[in-house]
Design a protein around this motif. Structure first.
Motif, PDB file in Angstrom:
ATOM      1  N   GLU A   1       2.456  -8.722  26.050  1.00  0.00           N
ATOM      2  CA  GLU A   1       2.882  -8.634  27.487  1.00  0.00           C
ATOM      3  C   GLU A   1       4.120  -7.979  27.716  1.00  0.00           C
ATOM      4  O   GLU A   1       4.798  -7.911  28.505  1.00  0.00           O
ATOM      5  N   SER A   2       4.492  -7.030  26.742  1.00  0.00           N
ATOM      6  CA  SER A   2       5.774  -6.441  26.826  1.00  0.00           C
ATOM      7  C   SER A   2       5.606  -4.766  27.597  1.00  0.00           C
ATOM      8  O   SER A   2       4.468  -4.625  27.568  1.00  0.00           O
ATOM      9  N   VAL A   3       6.630  -4.205  27.422  1.00  0.00           N
ATOM     10  CA  VAL A   3       6.421  -2.950  27.986  1.00  0.00           C
ATOM     11  C   VAL A   3       6.126  -1.842  26.968  1.00  0.00           C
ATOM     12  O   VAL A   3       5.779  -0.736  27.423  1.00  0.00           O
ATOM     13  N   ILE A   4       5.731  -2.181  25.859  1.00  0.00           N
ATOM     14  CA  ILE A   4       5.706  -1.070  24.634  1.00  0.00           C
ATOM     15  C   ILE A   4       4.161  -0.627  24.856  1.00  0.00           C
ATOM     16  O   ILE A   4       3.281  -1.230  25.216  1.00  0.00           O
ATOM     17  N   ASP A   5       4.119   0.691  24.776  1.00  0.00           N
ATOM     18  CA  ASP A   5       2.942   1.535  24.832  1.00  0.00           C
ATOM     19  C   ASP A   5       2.579   2.247  23.704  1.00  0.00           C
ATOM     20  O   ASP A   5       1.547   2.946  23.548  1.00  0.00           O
ATOM     21  N   LYS A   6       3.777   2.166  22.729  1.00  0.00           N
ATOM     22  CA  LYS A   6       3.449   2.761  21.656  1.00  0.00           C
ATOM     23  C   LYS A   6       4.095   2.415  20.416  1.00  0.00           C
ATOM     24  O   LYS A   6       5.208   1.984  20.545  1.00  0.00           O
ATOM     25  N   VAL A   7       3.428   1.943  19.349  1.00  0.00           N
ATOM     26  CA  VAL A   7       3.964   1.528  17.995  1.00  0.00           C
ATOM     27  C   VAL A   7       4.143   2.661  17.033  1.00  0.00           C
ATOM     28  O   VAL A   7       3.030   3.132  16.614  1.00  0.00           O
ATOM     29  N   LYS A   8       5.188   2.506  16.448  1.00  0.00           N
ATOM     30  CA  LYS A   8       5.269   3.696  15.273  1.00  0.00           C
ATOM     31  C   LYS A   8       5.800   3.158  13.981  1.00  0.00           C
ATOM     32  O   LYS A   8       6.821   2.451  14.104  1.00  0.00           O
ATOM     33  N   VAL A   9       5.004   2.898  13.121  1.00  0.00           N
ATOM     34  CA  VAL A   9       5.415   2.273  11.926  1.00  0.00           C
ATOM     35  C   VAL A   9       5.861   3.017  10.846  1.00  0.00           C
ATOM     36  O   VAL A   9       5.095   4.080  10.529  1.00  0.00           O
ATOM     37  N   SER A  10       6.753   2.470  10.264  1.00  0.00           N
ATOM     38  CA  SER A  10       7.653   3.439   9.226  1.00  0.00           C
ATOM     39  C   SER A  10       6.610   3.312   7.750  1.00  0.00           C
ATOM     40  O   SER A  10       6.405   1.829   7.392  1.00  0.00           O
ATOM     41  N   LEU A  11       5.827   4.159   7.199  1.00  0.00           N
ATOM     42  CA  LEU A  11       5.080   4.093   5.865  1.00  0.00           C
ATOM     43  C   LEU A  11       5.822   5.108   5.045  1.00  0.00           C
ATOM     44  O   LEU A  11       5.333   6.166   4.840  1.00  0.00           O
ATOM     45  N   HIS A  12       6.569   4.599   4.040  1.00  0.00           N
ATOM     46  CA  HIS A  12       7.353   5.497   3.198  1.00  0.00           C
ATOM     47  C   HIS A  12       6.899   4.988   1.811  1.00  0.00           C
ATOM     48  O   HIS A  12       7.323   5.643   0.857  1.00  0.00           O
ATOM     49  N   TYR A  13       5.659   4.242   1.539  1.00  0.00           N
ATOM     50  CA  TYR A  13       5.487   3.818   0.294  1.00  0.00           C
ATOM     51  C   TYR A  13       3.702   3.586   0.229  1.00  0.00           C
ATOM     52  O   TYR A  13       3.304   3.238   1.408  1.00  0.00           O
ATOM     53  N   PHE A  14       3.066   3.324  -0.604  1.00  0.00           N
ATOM     54  CA  PHE A  14       1.634   3.175  -0.425  1.00  0.00           C
ATOM     55  C   PHE A  14       1.451   2.283  -1.705  1.00  0.00           C
ATOM     56  O   PHE A  14       0.298   2.475  -1.998  1.00  0.00           O
ATOM     57  N   SER A  15       2.418   1.700  -2.487  1.00  0.00           N
ATOM     58  CA  SER A  15       2.086   0.935  -3.599  1.00  0.00           C
ATOM     59  C   SER A  15       3.202  -0.254  -3.462  1.00  0.00           C
ATOM     60  O   SER A  15       4.179   0.056  -3.010  1.00  0.00           O
ATOM     61  N   ASP A  16       2.939  -1.357  -4.199  1.00  0.00           N
ATOM     62  CA  ASP A  16       3.968  -2.211  -4.353  1.00  0.00           C
ATOM     63  C   ASP A  16       5.244  -1.556  -5.128  1.00  0.00           C
ATOM     64  O   ASP A  16       6.382  -2.183  -4.831  1.00  0.00           O
ATOM     65  N   GLU A  17       4.945  -0.937  -6.112  1.00  0.00           N
ATOM     66  CA  GLU A  17       6.012  -0.418  -6.953  1.00  0.00           C
ATOM     67  C   GLU A  17       6.885   0.362  -5.928  1.00  0.00           C
ATOM     68  O   GLU A  17       8.152   0.515  -6.161  1.00  0.00           O
ATOM     69  N   THR A  18       6.211   1.368  -5.421  1.00  0.00           N
ATOM     70  CA  THR A  18       7.098   2.412  -4.634  1.00  0.00           C
ATOM     71  C   THR A  18       7.966   1.686  -3.407  1.00  0.00           C
ATOM     72  O   THR A  18       9.105   1.755  -3.211  1.00  0.00           O
ATOM     73  N   PHE A  19       7.047   0.647  -2.664  1.00  0.00           N
ATOM     74  CA  PHE A  19       7.816  -0.023  -1.773  1.00  0.00           C
ATOM     75  C   PHE A  19       9.065  -0.813  -2.284  1.00  0.00           C
ATOM     76  O   PHE A  19      10.185  -0.742  -1.693  1.00  0.00           O
ATOM     77  N   GLN A  20       8.812  -1.330  -3.565  1.00  0.00           N
ATOM     78  CA  GLN A  20       9.984  -2.406  -3.883  1.00  0.00           C
ATOM     79  C   GLN A  20      10.986  -1.115  -4.335  1.00  0.00           C
ATOM     80  O   GLN A  20      12.435  -1.644  -4.353  1.00  0.00           O
TER      81      GLN A  20
ATOM     82  N   VAL B   1       3.439  -4.095  -0.397  1.00  0.00           N
ATOM     83  CA  VAL B   1       3.040  -3.348   0.592  1.00  0.00           C
ATOM     84  C   VAL B   1       2.008  -3.462   1.379  1.00  0.00           C
ATOM     85  O   VAL B   1       1.841  -3.294   2.748  1.00  0.00           O
ATOM     86  N   SER B   2       0.877  -4.630   0.991  1.00  0.00           N
ATOM     87  CA  SER B   2      -0.017  -4.944   1.908  1.00  0.00           C
ATOM     88  C   SER B   2       0.579  -5.802   3.176  1.00  0.00           C
ATOM     89  O   SER B   2      -0.196  -5.559   4.349  1.00  0.00           O
ATOM     90  N   ARG B   3       1.716  -6.330   3.199  1.00  0.00           N
ATOM     91  CA  ARG B   3       2.225  -6.682   4.416  1.00  0.00           C
ATOM     92  C   ARG B   3       2.385  -5.732   5.576  1.00  0.00           C
ATOM     93  O   ARG B   3       2.368  -6.091   6.641  1.00  0.00           O
ATOM     94  N   VAL B   4       2.808  -4.489   4.994  1.00  0.00           N
ATOM     95  CA  VAL B   4       3.072  -3.507   5.875  1.00  0.00           C
ATOM     96  C   VAL B   4       1.598  -2.792   6.579  1.00  0.00           C
ATOM     97  O   VAL B   4       1.606  -2.719   7.668  1.00  0.00           O
ATOM     98  N   LEU B   5       0.778  -2.924   5.656  1.00  0.00           N
ATOM     99  CA  LEU B   5      -0.404  -2.203   5.890  1.00  0.00           C
ATOM    100  C   LEU B   5      -1.146  -3.180   6.958  1.00  0.00           C
ATOM    101  O   LEU B   5      -1.865  -2.632   7.945  1.00  0.00           O
TER     102      LEU B   5
END
Length: 349
Positions: A139-158, A167-171
């Motif tokens: 219901e908000s005004v948002i028309d685009k969501v931009k997600v930061s994804l600087h990692y692709f494994s738990d090790e790199t995320f941590q 990292v599954s939470r981000v995905l």
């Protein structure tokens, strides 16, 4: 943090204010970036926190005080609408993490009556809180969501974000956004810790048909200790050129130059330092010009009612608190910001 420039004591406005400098900045695709506060659920080492003390630094040092809040939802709405009405129609909500602020819902839903075809509203998020907030985000005004994804494994995320979360939470947040918003994009800061995962992140984006922006690290005071992690995008550029011949360079407007590749209809951007920065005249007399890699591309409104035109110049932060609660707050905000930009342009700051 000190603020050196403050709006003069409120006085009645005589006639229409001169908004030329602000209008020119908007015409060059300048952004308004709105931060609801410095809090975040992770602590990426490179975070500049829109000029406030980064979350990681605040956790490590009890003496590193973040700015005190001066804005509530009504004040945010008044200031954002004032700047949009003056022509600044590209609005980004950032942080910290915007979705953990109690102000995000009233502001992002309160702007619904101010939508126009030429206005865009983007949410920049770490993705961890998207699914939980979907009921009201729809219901908000948002028309685009931009997600930061600087990692692709738990090790790199941590390692990068100093978190124990998977990292599954981000995905999952990315998938939730895809299911509910027409425009979803990714951004990834290339660095030594994630360089080996960049090909996998690119494949992930292409498979899910998500535009992605890869960024070379820009040096600021906030990440000076991590400059050894900076990695050039040369390997990525070579890989992209092996996948497509559809490449163009964009240097118009404000900010850094970028290379844009189109693969099967999906745009892959690379913010490439070698393309230089675009100051649009405002930085001619700036003492930081030679060290600057970004130029003047955004006005950053923070929770303490400060407005910064540049991350490298804390001394240019404009204090808008004197206009709060005034009968002509909206007019005064636009006038003060336009005058501040004009002063910067003319080299008097």
């Amino acid at each position: 943090m000190n603020t050196l420039y403050a709006v003069p004591e409120p006085t009645p406005l005589a006639g229409d204010p001169d908004l030329t400098a602000l209008s020119n900045f908007a015409a060059l695709r300048g952004q308004l970036r709105v931060s609801f506060g410095p809090k975040c659920s992770i602590a990426c080492w490179f975070c500049h926190n829109e000029g406030d003390v980064p979350p990681g630094d605040a956790r490590k040092d009890p003496n590193a005080h973040q700015r005190e809040r001066a804005l509530g939802a009504d004040e945010y709405l008044a200031m954002i609408v004032s700047l949009m009405d003056a022509g600044l129609n590209r609005v980004y909500f950032t942080g910290g993490e915007p979705l953990i602020s109690p102000l995000s819902r009233p502001v992002l839903t309160g702007l619904r009556s101010h939508t126009r075809p030429d206005r865009t509203f983007s949410l920049i998020t770490n993705g961890l809180h998207v699914r939980h907030n979907l009921p009201w985000l729809a219901e908000s005004v948002i028309d685009k969501v931009k997600v930061s994804l600087h990692y692709f494994s738990d090790e790199t995320f941590q390692e990068i974000a100093y978190t124990r979360l998977p990292v599954s939470r981000v995905l999952d947040g990315i998938e939730a956004a895809r299911d509910n918003f027409e425009q979803v994009e990714l951004n990834c800061l290339i660095q030594a810790a994630n360089q080996h995962e960049v090909p996998a992140m690119l494949e992930y984006a292409l498979t899910r048909r998500l535009p992605v922006q890869f960024i070379e690290l820009v040096g600021t005071d906030f990440n000076a200790s991590g400059q050894g992690n900076a990695v050039a995008a040369d390997d990525l550029l070579s890989a992209l050129r092996g996948m497509t011949s559809d490449e163009r360079v964009e240097v118009a407007g404000v900010g850094q130059g970028r290379r844009v590749f189109t693969i099967d209809g999906i745009e892959i951007e690379v913010i490439h330092r070698s393309l230089g920065r675009h100051h649009v005249g405002q930085c001619g007399t700036c003492p930081q010009r030679q060290a600057c890699t970004e130029g003047f591309w955004a006005l950053r409104l923070d929770h303490a009612a400060g407005l910064m035109p540049c991350l490298l110049r804390e001394d240019l932060r404009l204090d808008l608190r004197p206009v709060l609660g005034q009968p002509n707050t909206s007019s005064m905000v636009a006038a003060a910001v336009a005058q501040h930009i004009a002063d910067f342009t003319e080299g008097t700051l």
